[in-house]
Structure formats: structure tokens, C-alpha cells
Design an enzyme around this catalytic site. Sequence first.
Site, PDB file in Angstrom:
ATOM      1  N   HIS A  72     -12.295 -14.719  47.452  1.00  0.00           N
ATOM      2  CA  HIS A  72     -12.120 -13.329  46.610  1.00  0.00           C
ATOM      3  C   HIS A  72     -11.424 -12.282  47.260  1.00  0.00           C
ATOM      4  CE1 HIS A  72     -15.512 -15.477  44.784  1.00  0.00           C
ATOM      5  NE2 HIS A  72     -15.511 -14.424  43.608  1.00  0.00           N
ATOM      6  N   PRO A  73     -10.602 -11.454  46.340  1.00  0.00           N
ATOM      7  CA  PRO A  73      -9.671 -10.199  46.768  1.00  0.00           C
ATOM      8  C   PRO A  73     -10.575  -9.409  47.286  1.00  0.00           C
ATOM      9  CG  PRO A  73      -9.663 -10.685  44.611  1.00  0.00           C
ATOM     10  CD  PRO A  73     -10.539 -11.673  44.755  1.00  0.00           C
ATOM     11  N   SER A  89      -9.466 -11.527  37.992  1.00  0.00           N
ATOM     12  CA  SER A  89      -9.647 -10.340  38.939  1.00  0.00           C
ATOM     13  C   SER A  89      -9.019  -8.954  38.512  1.00  0.00           C
ATOM     14  CB  SER A  89      -9.413 -10.682  40.291  1.00  0.00           C
ATOM     15  OG  SER A  89     -10.223 -11.695  40.931  1.00  0.00           O
ATOM     16  N   GLU A  92     -10.825  -7.576  35.716  1.00  0.00           N
ATOM     17  CA  GLU A  92     -12.225  -6.648  36.165  1.00  0.00           C
ATOM     18  C   GLU A  92     -11.877  -5.654  37.041  1.00  0.00           C
ATOM     19  OE1 GLU A  92     -13.996 -11.484  36.315  1.00  0.00           O
ATOM     20  OE2 GLU A  92     -13.388 -10.395  38.106  1.00  0.00           O
ATOM     21  N   GLN A  93     -11.139  -5.705  38.053  1.00  0.00           N
ATOM     22  CA  GLN A  93     -10.822  -4.550  38.904  1.00  0.00           C
ATOM     23  C   GLN A  93     -10.135  -3.367  37.847  1.00  0.00           C
ATOM     24  OE1 GLN A  93      -9.105  -4.691  42.877  1.00  0.00           O
ATOM     25  NE2 GLN A  93      -9.925  -6.825  43.209  1.00  0.00           N
ATOM     26  N   PHE A 124     -15.586  -7.814  50.895  1.00  0.00           N
ATOM     27  CA  PHE A 124     -16.703  -7.031  50.231  1.00  0.00           C
ATOM     28  C   PHE A 124     -16.548  -7.613  48.554  1.00  0.00           C
ATOM     29  CE2 PHE A 124     -18.043  -3.762  47.198  1.00  0.00           C
ATOM     30  CZ  PHE A 124     -19.306  -3.480  47.704  1.00  0.00           C
ATOM     31  N   ILE A 125     -17.735  -8.039  48.255  1.00  0.00           N
ATOM     32  CA  ILE A 125     -17.635  -8.527  46.891  1.00  0.00           C
ATOM     33  C   ILE A 125     -18.702  -7.851  46.011  1.00  0.00           C
ATOM     34  CG2 ILE A 125     -18.048 -10.529  45.417  1.00  0.00           C
ATOM     35  CD1 ILE A 125     -17.008 -12.378  47.734  1.00  0.00           C
ATOM     36  N   ALA A 127     -19.626  -7.410  41.602  1.00  0.00           N
ATOM     37  CA  ALA A 127     -19.337  -7.739  40.151  1.00  0.00           C
ATOM     38  C   ALA A 127     -19.025  -6.264  39.655  1.00  0.00           C
ATOM     39  CB  ALA A 127     -20.400  -8.250  39.763  1.00  0.00           C
ATOM     40  N   VAL A 128     -17.890  -5.958  39.420  1.00  0.00           N
ATOM     41  CA  VAL A 128     -17.664  -4.605  39.383  1.00  0.00           C
ATOM     42  C   VAL A 128     -17.868  -3.872  37.762  1.00  0.00           C
ATOM     43  CG1 VAL A 128     -15.806  -4.288  41.012  1.00  0.00           C
ATOM     44  CG2 VAL A 128     -14.964  -5.184  39.063  1.00  0.00           C
TER      45      VAL A 128
END
Length: 173
Positions: A72-73, A89, A92-93, A124-125, A127-128
Site C-alpha cells: 500500500h502507498p 488508490s 481514493e486519495q 500507515f493504511i 480506508a479514506v
Amino acid sequence: MKPVQYDLQALGAFSRDAFVSTLGGIFEHSPWVAEGAWERRPFADIDALHRAMCEAVEAADPSLQLALIDAHPELAGKAAIRGELTTESTREQSGAGLDQCSPKEFAELQALNREYRDAFGFPFILAVRGYDRAGIIEQMRRRVRHDRASELRESLAQIYRIARFRLDDLITH
């Protein structure tokens, strides 16, 4: 832009290769998860598919679970700056406004990313979806104080949430 959507029954009829190709990005850069779930077809509903995928992760060796976390980035990290995020990603970001950080927010995110990685050895992950920049920063500040075992479990829980959002986007209801 939403991805192409698939019918769950049609997915269940896909060959292993087609199934993995279609669902391989649900868990970031980890097509082995989709491959592990393929054996559990047919799926009664999206919940069953999601559960099968999560169970594939839970059954995996801890080193493979850590590789999934590491895939994960960082949020608003170097990969985002270089335009190297997956389509999912990126969506999502940007949906959480991380592509619109003020210089102060960006600097704090960078510092928290470093602090978190130094503390735990993985990114750090979160779910944004449903968070704004301030909420994401608050979550980072809070979680960087946890112990490593708690963060390993929380990271997987967040990955499962991300996967569910991605499945909901990909599969027609």
C-alpha cells in the site's frame, strides 16, 4: 470515473486467470488474494466474495500479510507525487482531498508518514472514504501511538474495508 462493473454470477464463471485478472487489484498489488478466493466459488453475494478474500489473507503466512500491507502507498506520499498510484488508490486519495493539501497539511502528512513507518516498519493504511484531510491527519496522530501488534491488525482491518469499497465499486448490485 467508476470502473467497469461486473455481475457477480458472471465473475463466478470466469476462469481462474480471468477472475484473478479482474479482481487482482482489489487487494493492492496482491493478486494472490483473488487467486485464493477463486477456489471458494460460487459466491452467494458480495459479502461472501469479500469474506472469501479476507479469509485468504487471514490464512496467509504473516510474511505474506506484511507484504500486502507494504504494497500500500503512503497517503499523499512519494508514489502519489510521482503519479505512480494504482487507479484505485488515486481515486481514493483524491476523493479524500489528499491531492489538494495545503503546504502545511502536506508537510504534516509527510512527517507523520515518516514517524509511522519508523515506528512500525510499514506504511500507515486507512480506508479514506468518508474522511477529509483533517480527519486523516487526526487518525495518523492517534494511531502512531499504538503498539506494532495493534497496528498490524488495524492495517489489515483497514485493508479489508478498502477491499469492500473496491468490490462495491466493481460489482453490480
